[in-house]
Design a protein around this motif. Structure first.
Motif, PDB file in Angstrom:
ATOM      1  N   TYR A   5     -12.407  -1.503  -2.736  1.00 58.64           N
ATOM      2  CA  TYR A   5     -11.572  -2.071  -1.681  1.00 58.64           C
ATOM      3  C   TYR A   5     -10.110  -1.772  -1.985  1.00 58.64           C
ATOM      4  O   TYR A   5      -9.717  -1.651  -3.137  1.00 58.64           O
ATOM      5  N   GLU A  62      -4.338  -5.198   0.777  1.00 56.99           N
ATOM      6  CA  GLU A  62      -3.206  -4.960   1.682  1.00 56.99           C
ATOM      7  C   GLU A  62      -1.920  -4.850   0.882  1.00 56.99           C
ATOM      8  O   GLU A  62      -1.079  -4.025   1.150  1.00 56.99           O
ATOM      9  N   LYS A  77      -9.438  -3.937   2.436  1.00 58.74           N
ATOM     10  CA  LYS A  77      -9.967  -2.866   3.279  1.00 58.74           C
ATOM     11  C   LYS A  77     -11.054  -2.117   2.496  1.00 58.74           C
ATOM     12  O   LYS A  77     -10.789  -1.589   1.419  1.00 58.74           O
TER      13      LYS A  77
END
Length: 129
Positions: free
Chosen positions: A96, A99, A123
């Motif tokens: 991942y 952010e 993400k």
């Protein structure tokens, strides 16, 4: 006549430089493929600071150094291949991208990334099967 020779010489040097550049890049790509095999997508898609979670139990940060990928696991840098194939058992992992890279000040416990995943603050980049 001398002008033609100079032009031909310059063109020859340019062609040789291009050929050497292409050979160097090809060898570098082959080295990555040989070293990482099935994990070469991880090499190309990840960045330093990405979070890797293995078997839903461990978490670490990706660090790219000198054409290699390491996992910072509790302050210990392990080569990606060794981290993924720990104890001869392949690890299912997910990677991942936070952010904000500084989301974690210290090594994350598994609960922190799990909460951020549920809140969709991380993400997804790659997931192994």
């Amino acid at each position: 006549m001398r002008k033609r020779i100079k032009i031909i010489l310059m063109i020859s040097i340019a062609v040789m430089a291009i050929v050497v550049f292409l050979i160097y890049n090809s060898l570098q790509l082959m080295a990555i493929e040989d070293h990482y095999g099935d994990l070469q997508d991880v090499y190309y898609k990840t960045e330093t600071g990405d979070l890797i979670i293995g078997n839903g139990k461990r978490a670490g940060f990706i660090k790219k150094l000198e054409n290699r990928i390491y996992v910072d696991d509790n302050g210990c840098l392990k080569e990606l291949y060794n981290w993924v194939n720990q104890e001869q058992q392949p690890v299912k992992f997910s990677i991942y991208r936070p952010e904000i890279t500084e989301s974690f000040i210290n090594q994350p416990t598994f609960g922190e990334p799990n909460n951020l995943i549920q809140k969709q603050k991380l993400k997804p980049i790659i997931s192994s099967n």
